[in-house]
Design a protein around this motif. Structure first.
Motif, PDB file in Angstrom:
ATOM      1  N   UNK A  10      60.174 -22.758 125.352  1.00 13.60           N
ATOM      2  CA  UNK A  10      61.076 -22.698 124.193  1.00 13.60           C
ATOM      3  C   UNK A  10      62.311 -23.542 124.496  1.00 13.60           C
ATOM      4  N   UNK A  11      62.559 -24.543 123.658  1.00 16.81           N
ATOM      5  CA  UNK A  11      63.744 -25.386 123.834  1.00 16.81           C
ATOM      6  C   UNK A  11      64.793 -25.014 122.790  1.00 16.81           C
ATOM      7  N   UNK A  12      65.970 -24.603 123.261  1.00 21.88           N
ATOM      8  CA  UNK A  12      67.088 -24.304 122.356  1.00 21.88           C
ATOM      9  C   UNK A  12      67.948 -25.555 122.218  1.00 21.88           C
ATOM     10  N   UNK A  13      68.320 -25.875 120.990  1.00 20.92           N
ATOM     11  CA  UNK A  13      69.188 -27.024 120.751  1.00 20.92           C
ATOM     12  C   UNK A  13      70.493 -26.524 120.132  1.00 20.92           C
ATOM     13  N   UNK A  42      67.821 -25.163 127.573  1.00 22.91           N
ATOM     14  CA  UNK A  42      68.987 -25.097 126.680  1.00 22.91           C
ATOM     15  C   UNK A  42      69.597 -26.484 126.619  1.00 22.91           C
ATOM     16  N   UNK A  43      69.473 -27.120 125.443  1.00 29.70           N
ATOM     17  CA  UNK A  43      69.923 -28.505 125.288  1.00 29.70           C
ATOM     18  C   UNK A  43      71.290 -28.576 124.618  1.00 29.70           C
ATOM     19  N   UNK A  44      72.201 -29.294 125.244  1.00 26.72           N
ATOM     20  CA  UNK A  44      73.529 -29.527 124.652  1.00 26.72           C
ATOM     21  C   UNK A  44      74.128 -30.727 125.381  1.00 26.72           C
ATOM     22  N   UNK A  45      75.257 -31.213 124.913  1.00 21.23           N
ATOM     23  CA  UNK A  45      75.904 -32.300 125.639  1.00 21.23           C
ATOM     24  C   UNK A  45      76.419 -31.771 126.973  1.00 21.23           C
ATOM     25  N   UNK A 123      71.749 -27.786 113.151  1.00 21.42           N
ATOM     26  CA  UNK A 123      71.021 -28.930 113.714  1.00 21.42           C
ATOM     27  C   UNK A 123      69.688 -29.087 112.984  1.00 21.42           C
ATOM     28  N   UNK A 124      69.779 -29.326 111.672  1.00 18.04           N
ATOM     29  CA  UNK A 124      68.606 -29.395 110.806  1.00 18.04           C
ATOM     30  C   UNK A 124      67.620 -30.458 111.257  1.00 18.04           C
TER      31      UNK A 124
END
Ligand code: U2F
Length: 455
Positions: A10-13, A42-45, A123-124
């Motif tokens: 599961x990738x969270x953005x 967990x993806x973020x800058x 984040x559509x």
């Protein structure tokens, strides 16, 4: 390998600005903890990731993955500080940076491909990334539920009121949208029928509303019963409408919150329900004149206070204010808000009514005094004042010295405050029951988890 192919990933953005990543994070941790054999990314800058708690031993299957922030690296000038500018740069590098992030997540997991994308609902464009990979998209709404419903009805609202400010109709009630009966046209977030409809937030919210019907499920930071009419209406539109909040109750942190300014020991020395906690959230600060009025009002009220005010804004405090009130309260650049709100000595919360603050105030059973500034905050205040009965506002919106004194007296010592506090305590019990075993949020979370782990 066969193992890699059968392991859910599961990738969270995150929407990597303001409080958004921190709101989403407990859900990623709750999923990682509930499914120890799954991979969770967990993806973020990089900047947003560095503001999150450093990897906890309790969720070793959760991994941070940095995505590009869109800030030009070859430019001679320093990176922009203005948040709107940063948001625009980031958005213009989507969806490419997200696709790279998803690929990097799979590689970091030893080749386990991403099997579900769960993003901040803002984040559509994550839905397009999910579609390309043929995996489900599960958006999580981090902001307010009433405003979410308003965004979902943007076309209808624009048909009725246009986009030029709804001149003359500002006081009209939104009774034609289930659950928004107490809301007026003027309470809507800017960018729906008034304000800049081309602003990044307006466009993000509009695209979000268009994409939501494609989602496999939608999780929300609320609990069943808080907005029953909205729940009923959205649940009939979206088969997988899942209130799972308060998010922060689903995975309580295992470590004690940092308290660099000593707020909690200071609170220990106060009287029960006597202290007002003041904060206007992570983005905006009221204008300097109003901060001055608030400061004078706090001082004149005599109420013990903790005021979380960004260091850069502290220069706007009246001369001598800090020295004059040193025995009465404290102004800090940052406070452990949830712990402060849950402290028995806190009797009221003066807030901008951002959704996280509203939910945290509810979770702590503290009555709220609202000074909304923008976005969903006006709707949140209306819900508190007219639907939930746990909050109130200032006459004429902005804070004056006298207005602050009157409002704090009534909140901390008056009968009105007592009524609000009694309602606030009931809501707290409801929030706790929702996440307890057998509660609606816990059950909805289990459903969400199942959908996320399907391979
Ligand atoms: C935007 O809200 P903000 O980030 O400005 O405000 P909140 O939603 O209330 O979130 C602030 C968070 O920061 C924490 C606090 C909240 O979780 O506990 N915090 C803290 O721990 N210590 C401090 O000293 C100060 C804050 C937007 F402006 C709102 O209108 C939206 O509702 C919101 C959600 O989308 O995002």
């Amino acid at each position: 390998s066969a193992a890699a192919a059968s392991t859910p990933h599961v990738a969270f953005i995150a929407f990597p600005f303001a409080s958004h990543p921190l709101t989403l994070f407990p859900i990623a941790r709750a999923v990682a903890a509930a499914a120890p054999s799954a991979v969770v990314s967990f993806l973020a800058t990089q900047r947003a990731l560095s503001s999150l708690p450093s990897g906890g031993g309790d969720t070793p299957n959760l991994r941070y993955v940095a995505v590009a922030d869109g800030i030009p690296t070859d430019a001679a000038s320093p990176p922009p500080k203005d948040i709107l500018h940063l948001i625009k740069l980031f958005l213009s590098s989507t969806p490419g940076n997200l696709k790279q992030g998803i690929a990097a997540a799979a590689e970091a997991a030893g080749g386990v491909p991403v099997s579900c994308i769960s993003s901040d609902a803002f984040m559509w464009m994550s839905s397009d990334v999910a579609e390309e990979l043929a995996v489900p998209w599960i958006p999580l709404r981090t902001g307010s539920t009433p405003a979410f419903s308003a965004h979902l009805h943007t076309d209808l609202l624009r048909q009725k009121f246009g986009v030029e400010g709804a001149g003359g109709c500002e006081e009209e009630l939104l009774a034609f949208i289930p659950g928004l009966e107490v809301q007026r046209v003027r309470d809507l977030p800017e960018g729906i029928v008034a304000g800049d409809i081309d602003s990044p937030f307006s466009v993000l919210s509009y695209r979000m509303a268009q994409k939501i019907p494609e989602a496999a499920a939608v999780g929300l930071n609320t609990f069943e019963g808080l907005n029953p009419a909205i729940d009923a209406s959205l649940a009939s539109t979206f088969p997988r409408y899942l209130p799972i909040g308060p998010f922060h109750f689903l995975f309580p942190p295992s470590t004690v919150a940092a308290d660099p300014n000593g707020c909690l020991p200071w609170l220990d020395r106060q009287a029960p329900a006597s202290v007002v906690y003041v904060s206007f959230g992570s983005i905006f600060t009221p204008p300097p004149e109003e901060l001055g009025e608030l400061a004078e009002g706090l001082a004149a009220s005599g109420a013990p206070f903790i005021w979380s005010l960004k260091e850069a804004a502290q220069q706007f405090l009246p001369a001598g204010f800090l020295a004059r009130t040193a025995g009465q309260g404290m102004v800090v650049g940052w406070a452990p808000q949830r712990e402060v709100l849950s402290h028995a000595m806190v009797g009221g919360f003066l807030t901008h009514s951002g959704w996280n603050s509203a939910i945290e105030g509810i979770s702590a059973g503290v009555p709220m005094l609202c000074r909304p500034i923008f976005a969903d905050q006006f709707m949140n205040q209306r819900s508190m004042a007219l639907e939930w009965g746990n909050g109130t506002g200032f006459e004429g919106l902005a804070m004056s010295k006298e207005g602050v004194v009157r409002a704090l007296d009534s909140l901390l010592k008056g009968e009105e405050g007592e009524k609000l506090r009694a309602r606030a305590k009931e809501l707290k019990e409801a929030a706790i029951a929702a996440v307890a075993p057998g509660g609606s949020s816990r059950d909805n979370f289990d459903t969400l988890l199942r959908l996320m782990l399907i391979k």
